[in-house]
Scaffold this motif. Sequence first.
Motif, PDB file in Angstrom:
ATOM      1  N   UNK A 219      27.944  90.873  19.594  1.00  0.00           N
ATOM      2  CA  UNK A 219      28.430  90.312  18.658  1.00  0.00           C
ATOM      3  C   UNK A 219      29.263  89.056  19.051  1.00  0.00           C
ATOM      4  N   UNK A 220      29.816  89.344  20.400  1.00  0.00           N
ATOM      5  CA  UNK A 220      30.743  88.338  21.441  1.00  0.00           C
ATOM      6  C   UNK A 220      29.757  87.177  21.697  1.00  0.00           C
ATOM      7  N   UNK A 221      28.738  87.326  21.851  1.00  0.00           N
ATOM      8  CA  UNK A 221      27.608  86.239  22.100  1.00  0.00           C
ATOM      9  C   UNK A 221      27.251  85.502  20.757  1.00  0.00           C
ATOM     10  N   UNK A 222      26.893  86.494  19.805  1.00  0.00           N
ATOM     11  CA  UNK A 222      26.564  85.987  18.733  1.00  0.00           C
ATOM     12  C   UNK A 222      27.638  84.734  18.154  1.00  0.00           C
ATOM     13  N   UNK A 223      28.865  85.224  18.107  1.00  0.00           N
ATOM     14  CA  UNK A 223      29.841  84.547  17.689  1.00  0.00           C
ATOM     15  C   UNK A 223      30.055  83.092  18.516  1.00  0.00           C
ATOM     16  N   UNK A 224      29.832  83.082  19.532  1.00  0.00           N
ATOM     17  CA  UNK A 224      29.557  81.871  20.515  1.00  0.00           C
ATOM     18  C   UNK A 224      28.419  80.960  19.804  1.00  0.00           C
ATOM     19  N   UNK A 225      27.209  81.650  19.612  1.00  0.00           N
ATOM     20  CA  UNK A 225      26.204  80.889  19.160  1.00  0.00           C
ATOM     21  C   UNK A 225      26.421  80.277  17.646  1.00  0.00           C
ATOM     22  N   UNK A 226      27.199  81.086  17.026  1.00  0.00           N
ATOM     23  CA  UNK A 226      27.365  80.724  15.656  1.00  0.00           C
ATOM     24  C   UNK A 226      28.223  79.377  15.593  1.00  0.00           C
ATOM     25  N   UNK A 227      29.419  79.252  16.572  1.00  0.00           N
ATOM     26  CA  UNK A 227      29.986  78.067  16.837  1.00  0.00           C
ATOM     27  C   UNK A 227      28.868  77.080  17.201  1.00  0.00           C
ATOM     28  N   UNK A 228      28.174  77.060  18.384  1.00  0.00           N
ATOM     29  CA  UNK A 228      27.345  76.070  18.951  1.00  0.00           C
ATOM     30  C   UNK A 228      26.327  75.541  17.631  1.00  0.00           C
ATOM     31  N   UNK A 229      26.010  76.543  16.778  1.00  0.00           N
ATOM     32  CA  UNK A 229      24.939  76.199  15.694  1.00  0.00           C
ATOM     33  C   UNK A 229      25.683  75.287  14.823  1.00  0.00           C
ATOM     34  N   UNK A 230      26.931  75.616  14.616  1.00  0.00           N
ATOM     35  CA  UNK A 230      27.618  75.084  13.222  1.00  0.00           C
ATOM     36  C   UNK A 230      28.148  73.726  13.662  1.00  0.00           C
ATOM     37  N   UNK A 231      28.600  72.998  12.534  1.00  0.00           N
ATOM     38  CA  UNK A 231      29.331  71.808  12.466  1.00  0.00           C
ATOM     39  C   UNK A 231      30.669  71.807  13.263  1.00  0.00           C
ATOM     40  N   UNK A 232      31.174  73.130  13.440  1.00  0.00           N
ATOM     41  CA  UNK A 232      32.429  73.227  14.319  1.00  0.00           C
ATOM     42  C   UNK A 232      32.200  72.639  15.729  1.00  0.00           C
ATOM     43  N   UNK A 233      30.957  72.545  16.173  1.00  0.00           N
ATOM     44  CA  UNK A 233      30.782  71.771  17.461  1.00  0.00           C
ATOM     45  C   UNK A 233      29.757  70.513  17.554  1.00  0.00           C
ATOM     46  N   UNK A 234      30.296  69.976  16.352  1.00  0.00           N
ATOM     47  CA  UNK A 234      29.314  68.654  16.201  1.00  0.00           C
ATOM     48  C   UNK A 234      29.411  67.476  17.327  1.00  0.00           C
ATOM     49  N   UNK A 235      30.295  67.544  18.157  1.00  0.00           N
ATOM     50  CA  UNK A 235      30.620  66.715  19.327  1.00  0.00           C
ATOM     51  C   UNK A 235      30.547  67.400  20.587  1.00  0.00           C
ATOM     52  N   UNK A 236      29.557  68.569  20.568  1.00  0.00           N
ATOM     53  CA  UNK A 236      29.442  69.260  21.920  1.00  0.00           C
ATOM     54  C   UNK A 236      28.030  69.148  22.074  1.00  0.00           C
ATOM     55  N   UNK A 237      27.773  68.593  23.234  1.00  0.00           N
ATOM     56  CA  UNK A 237      26.197  68.931  23.762  1.00  0.00           C
ATOM     57  C   UNK A 237      26.155  68.957  25.002  1.00  0.00           C
ATOM     58  N   UNK A 238      25.017  69.562  25.742  1.00  0.00           N
ATOM     59  CA  UNK A 238      24.951  69.519  27.131  1.00  0.00           C
ATOM     60  C   UNK A 238      25.833  70.625  28.051  1.00  0.00           C
ATOM     61  N   UNK A 239      26.302  71.330  27.295  1.00  0.00           N
ATOM     62  CA  UNK A 239      27.493  72.372  27.796  1.00  0.00           C
ATOM     63  C   UNK A 239      26.862  73.570  28.129  1.00  0.00           C
ATOM     64  N   UNK A 240      27.364  74.618  29.198  1.00  0.00           N
ATOM     65  CA  UNK A 240      27.277  75.848  29.049  1.00  0.00           C
ATOM     66  C   UNK A 240      28.652  76.424  28.914  1.00  0.00           C
TER      67      UNK A 240
END
Length: 249
Positions: A219-240
């Motif tokens: 779930x710790x990893x899933x929550x990070x995926x949720x953030x990166x999949x959603x519009x909450x991260x709309x201005x984030x790309x190319x990151x690790x």
Amino acid sequence: MKLLEGKNAIITGASRGIGMGIAKVFAEHGANVAFTYSSSEAPAIALEKELTAMGVKAKAYKSNAASFDDAEKLVAQVLEDFDGVIDVLINNAGITKDNLLMRMGEADFDAVIEINLKSVFNMTKAVQRTMLKQRKGAIINMSSVVGVKGNAGQSNYAASKAGMIGFTKSIALELGSRNIRCNAIAPGFIETEMTDKLDDKVVQGWRDGIPLKRGGAPEDVANACLFLASDLSAYITGQVLNVDGGMLT
Ligand code: NAP
């Protein structure tokens, strides 16, 4: 608030472990989930039922992530089953075949590169046209802290995970102008069947090196995926994004 209401996601390797955790968190957030497995049919069917009971559309597909043809067929079928839209791709399927270089055979090197790295090329290429047409998409690649720092006994795995990071950054550059984002997650020590295989001394060594003093949960990893999949991260790309309890700090 449901962060992925009505979105369609493909997750590779979700019959257990981190992939299964992502599928459940995504369904809780309203996403329809198409997911793959290669051999674990019974848990995949059980997960399909569990997600469907949560009120979203869910379907399990047997598909070998290492196969270019399988990826093409899978995406064509998902498009047919999920109204022609793919909002999110999670390249999660992965394996380990650990050994010191001295003892590592060619077959174990090739299998890890094909399933962990070539799969990302296969799937990204297969969804690209749809995401370009939509002018929107989020791609998340499951790398590893080992791909960032290396690990003795895992040269094949570390090479595959480092390769995923280079691929992620390149695709972010290629597809950014079409509003398609591509990021990687680098989990640390996450307690799943993959880590169950490790020797107790190795596990203790990993835990001792983690500032938060515990292994992570899917779930710790899933929550990070949720953030990166959603519009909450709309201005984030190319990151690790490291999800590692501070291991690489
Ligand atoms: P896991 O428990 O071993 O699960 C792996 C999943 O991938 C299973 O659903 C498996 O399904 C699927 N899979 C394996 N080979 C496949 C193939 N050829 N085609 C399609 N699916 C395939 O592993 P996990 O710990 O959840 O790891 C998930 C991802 O996170 C992997 O990429 C791994 O490298 C990465 N990761 C894990 C950790 C960790 O500490 N656990 C840390 C860093 C990164 P079948 O059983 O049907 O093959």
